[in-house]
Motif scaffolding. Structure first.
Motif, PDB file in Angstrom:
ATOM      1  N   PHE A  95       0.823  -1.202   0.000  1.00  0.00           N
ATOM      2  CA  PHE A  95       0.000   0.000   0.000  1.00  0.00           C
ATOM      3  C   PHE A  95       0.862   1.259   0.000  1.00  0.00           C
ATOM      4  O   PHE A  95       0.550   2.236  -0.687  1.00  0.00           O
ATOM      5  N   SER A  96       1.929   1.251   0.767  1.00  0.00           N
ATOM      6  CA  SER A  96       2.785   2.436   0.880  1.00  0.00           C
ATOM      7  C   SER A  96       3.397   2.811  -0.463  1.00  0.00           C
ATOM      8  O   SER A  96       3.351   3.973  -0.884  1.00  0.00           O
ATOM      9  N   TRP A  97       3.968   1.832  -1.150  1.00  0.00           N
ATOM     10  CA  TRP A  97       4.600   2.097  -2.439  1.00  0.00           C
ATOM     11  C   TRP A  97       3.569   2.502  -3.491  1.00  0.00           C
ATOM     12  O   TRP A  97       3.796   3.433  -4.278  1.00  0.00           O
ATOM     13  N   LEU A  98       2.436   1.822  -3.496  1.00  0.00           N
ATOM     14  CA  LEU A  98       1.413   2.138  -4.487  1.00  0.00           C
ATOM     15  C   LEU A  98       0.778   3.499  -4.215  1.00  0.00           C
ATOM     16  O   LEU A  98       0.442   4.228  -5.152  1.00  0.00           O
ATOM     17  N   THR A  99       0.619   3.844  -2.945  1.00  0.00           N
ATOM     18  CA  THR A  99       0.076   5.159  -2.594  1.00  0.00           C
ATOM     19  C   THR A  99       1.016   6.263  -3.062  1.00  0.00           C
ATOM     20  O   THR A  99       0.571   7.284  -3.611  1.00  0.00           O
ATOM     21  N   PHE A 100       2.303   6.064  -2.864  1.00  0.00           N
ATOM     22  CA  PHE A 100       3.293   7.031  -3.356  1.00  0.00           C
ATOM     23  C   PHE A 100       3.181   7.171  -4.875  1.00  0.00           C
ATOM     24  O   PHE A 100       3.189   8.286  -5.415  1.00  0.00           O
ATOM     25  N   SER A 101       3.032   6.047  -5.553  1.00  0.00           N
ATOM     26  CA  SER A 101       2.926   6.054  -7.013  1.00  0.00           C
ATOM     27  C   SER A 101       1.686   6.798  -7.482  1.00  0.00           C
ATOM     28  O   SER A 101       1.747   7.618  -8.410  1.00  0.00           O
ATOM     29  N   LEU A 102       0.551   6.544  -6.830  1.00  0.00           N
ATOM     30  CA  LEU A 102      -0.683   7.183  -7.294  1.00  0.00           C
ATOM     31  C   LEU A 102      -0.712   8.677  -6.971  1.00  0.00           C
ATOM     32  O   LEU A 102      -1.280   9.470  -7.730  1.00  0.00           O
ATOM     33  N   VAL A 103      -0.088   9.079  -5.862  1.00  0.00           N
ATOM     34  CA  VAL A 103      -0.035  10.505  -5.522  1.00  0.00           C
ATOM     35  C   VAL A 103       0.822  11.261  -6.531  1.00  0.00           C
ATOM     36  O   VAL A 103       0.422  12.304  -7.065  1.00  0.00           O
TER      37      VAL A 103
ATOM     38  N   ILE B 242      -4.643  -2.028  -8.078  1.00  0.00           N
ATOM     39  CA  ILE B 242      -4.049  -3.023  -7.175  1.00  0.00           C
ATOM     40  C   ILE B 242      -4.482  -2.759  -5.734  1.00  0.00           C
ATOM     41  O   ILE B 242      -4.836  -3.688  -4.994  1.00  0.00           O
ATOM     42  N   ILE B 243      -4.465  -1.486  -5.335  1.00  0.00           N
ATOM     43  CA  ILE B 243      -4.900  -1.142  -3.976  1.00  0.00           C
ATOM     44  C   ILE B 243      -6.353  -1.557  -3.754  1.00  0.00           C
ATOM     45  O   ILE B 243      -6.701  -2.139  -2.718  1.00  0.00           O
ATOM     46  N   LEU B 244      -7.216  -1.274  -4.729  1.00  0.00           N
ATOM     47  CA  LEU B 244      -8.624  -1.642  -4.603  1.00  0.00           C
ATOM     48  C   LEU B 244      -8.787  -3.154  -4.460  1.00  0.00           C
ATOM     49  O   LEU B 244      -9.627  -3.631  -3.686  1.00  0.00           O
ATOM     50  N   GLY B 245      -7.975  -3.886  -5.209  1.00  0.00           N
ATOM     51  CA  GLY B 245      -8.038  -5.338  -5.108  1.00  0.00           C
ATOM     52  C   GLY B 245      -7.765  -5.816  -3.695  1.00  0.00           C
ATOM     53  O   GLY B 245      -8.496  -6.662  -3.154  1.00  0.00           O
ATOM     54  N   PHE B 246      -6.734  -5.261  -3.075  1.00  0.00           N
ATOM     55  CA  PHE B 246      -6.399  -5.662  -1.704  1.00  0.00           C
ATOM     56  C   PHE B 246      -7.431  -5.143  -0.695  1.00  0.00           C
ATOM     57  O   PHE B 246      -7.724  -5.815   0.302  1.00  0.00           O
ATOM     58  N   ILE B 247      -7.978  -3.945  -0.950  1.00  0.00           N
ATOM     59  CA  ILE B 247      -9.028  -3.432  -0.067  1.00  0.00           C
ATOM     60  C   ILE B 247     -10.229  -4.371  -0.080  1.00  0.00           C
ATOM     61  O   ILE B 247     -10.809  -4.694   0.962  1.00  0.00           O
ATOM     62  N   MET B 248     -10.593  -4.822  -1.268  1.00  0.00           N
ATOM     63  CA  MET B 248     -11.738  -5.724  -1.384  1.00  0.00           C
ATOM     64  C   MET B 248     -11.458  -7.069  -0.724  1.00  0.00           C
ATOM     65  O   MET B 248     -12.350  -7.678  -0.123  1.00  0.00           O
ATOM     66  N   LEU B 249     -10.220  -7.528  -0.824  1.00  0.00           N
ATOM     67  CA  LEU B 249      -9.858  -8.778  -0.157  1.00  0.00           C
ATOM     68  C   LEU B 249      -9.895  -8.613   1.360  1.00  0.00           C
ATOM     69  O   LEU B 249     -10.257  -9.542   2.089  1.00  0.00           O
ATOM     70  N   GLU B 250      -9.521  -7.425   1.838  1.00  0.00           N
ATOM     71  CA  GLU B 250      -9.531  -7.171   3.278  1.00  0.00           C
ATOM     72  C   GLU B 250     -10.955  -7.187   3.831  1.00  0.00           C
ATOM     73  O   GLU B 250     -11.179  -7.583   4.973  1.00  0.00           O
ATOM     74  N   MET B 251     -11.928  -6.722   3.031  1.00  0.00           N
ATOM     75  CA  MET B 251     -13.317  -6.714   3.505  1.00  0.00           C
ATOM     76  C   MET B 251     -14.028  -7.967   3.014  1.00  0.00           C
ATOM     77  O   MET B 251     -14.121  -8.953   3.718  1.00  0.00           O
TER      78      MET B 251
END
Length: 244
Positions: free
Chosen positions: A72-80, A112-121
């Motif tokens: 999440f950290s790396w992808l968040t940096f990328s999307l920002v 990718i982040i959304l995929g993991f968010i959906m897996l978390e819920m």
């Protein structure tokens, strides 16, 4: 020729392409997680344990929260970074192909982040949320374009901006303070309504802009604006559907 097409065509070409990439990567994450679980392996360094939701459907849960947080950290940096780049390029009239490339990086990161968010819920609820957002987007587009109402006005812009500041403030407060689930769900519902209005506003703005301009930078700017509305609406709906 492609360059002679309307602003609507340019905008929707960019928007639909990027949403396709985004949700394609979301599906890829969920599918890959399922394959990793079936083969008893990991995906992106993360393993998954099985659970069952209230509808007796398989619900995979990432078992390595530290690894997920690092992703999440790396992808968040990328999307920002990519998001800032798209905004600057589209606003300043710079090379639109570079802007689209950055938007693609943004779409991959969020996907990718959304995929993991959906897996978390619950990925099953997540997919239903995507379908809901797509239907709402179509309705918002029809209202903003064909209703004949001037939604893209200064008054509504101010109201939406104030609402956005309120939503951002609450989410910042959530970082350091625990709120009751009912409170967070109510704010998520508020956020969902807010971004539905933003969708209507932006589609109406696109209609107005199409009457006086027709260039790829404007199309990129509007596509990215609507794209952000859709993503934020989806995140708010997922938050409202969550259990914690």
């Amino acid at each position: 020729m492609l360059l002679d097409t309307s602003l609507y065509f340019k905008t929707f070409l960019i928007l639909i392409s990027e949403l396709g990439i985004l949700f394609g990567f979301t599906y890829w994450v969920i599918h890959s997680a399922n394959q990793a679980y079936k083969n008893n392996t990991s995906f992106m360094g993360v393993t998954f344990r099985p659970a069952v939701n209230m509808k007796n459907q398989l619900d995979l849960v990432p078992s390595d929260s530290q690894k997920t947080a690092m992703i999440f950290s790396w992808l968040t940096f990328s999307l920002v970074v990519s998001g800032i780049a798209v905004t600057i390029i589209s606003s300043a009239g710079l090379n639109v192909l570079v802007g689209i490339a950055f938007m693609t990086i943004n779409a991959i990161s969020i996907g990718i982040i959304l995929g993991f968010i959906m897996l978390e819920m619950d990925e099953n609820d997540g997919m239903r949320a995507i379908y809901t957002v797509m239907m709402v987007t179509v309705v918002a587009a029809l209202i903003g374009t064909f209703s004949g109402i001037n939604f893209a006005n200064r008054t509504l812009a101010i109201i939406l901006f104030v609402g956005l500041l309120m939503s951002i403030s609450f989410n910042i407060a959530r970082v350091s303070k625990n709120f009751a689930r009912k409170t967070t769900r109510n704010w998520a519902i508020f956020g969902s309504c807010l971004f539905v209005l933003y969708l209507i506003f932006d589609f109406n703005m696109l209609l107005k802009l199409s009457e006086r301009t027709n260039d790829w930078n404007t199309a990129l700017f509007m596509a990215y604006s609507i794209y952000l509305d859709i993503i934020n609406l989806l995140l708010e709906i997922l938050d409202a559907m969550g259990n914690s």
